[in-house]
Design an enzyme around this catalytic site. Sequence first.
Site, short mmCIF file in Angstrom:
data_model
loop_
_atom_site.label_atom_id
_atom_site.label_comp_id
_atom_site.label_asym_id
_atom_site.label_seq_id
_atom_site.Cartn_x
_atom_site.Cartn_y
_atom_site.Cartn_z
CB CYS A 83 62.46 34.41 34.54
SG CYS A 83 60.90 35.21 34.92
CG HIS A 84 58.87 34.46 31.06
ND1 HIS A 84 58.83 35.11 32.26
CD2 HIS A 84 57.58 34.17 30.75
CE1 HIS A 84 57.58 35.23 32.67
NE2 HIS A 84 56.80 34.65 31.78
#
Length: 177
Positions: free
Chosen positions: A106-107
């Site tokens: 993800c991030h």
Amino acid sequence: MRVAFLVAPEGVEQVELTEPWKAVGDAGGEHVLVSTDQGRIQAFNHLDKADTFPVDTTVSEVSAADYDALVLPGGVANPDALRTDAGAVAFAKSFFDAGKPVAAICHASWTLVEADVLRGRTLTSWPSLQTDIRNAGGTWVDEQVHVCKTGPNTLVTSRKPGDLKAFSATFLKEFGA
């Protein structure tokens, strides 16, 4: 297999910590929660507070030499906080310097952008990071999971919580579990 999970004191997406954590344990590995501060970390379910988890050790107390691999869980606030902490950035970078495998979802790649380790690598992430990854010299792809082997390093990346099953299975294979 001893795996460090690097998270900030607040903001990790809970499922992106707990599912890979469980996968490492189920594979017979040892998982260690590493953060920038002692105590407990606060996880989130998107924007809502979720559970807290005890920190095993801090980045100032360990090095990549203590582990076989690194997992970077996501959440928006988690890697954003880590990338502003010099110790956390250095800890993440040290796995690349040591030629050890790293997995990020993800991030989480924001921490790797800050560590300046993406040049010449291909990876995936949450779509909003693609410009940051390109600006850091990486190539962004939209795939459920991507394995990039550059030099002695293996980088396993995924986009989102929906990719966790494939992410965990892939990083375990690449970590030699």
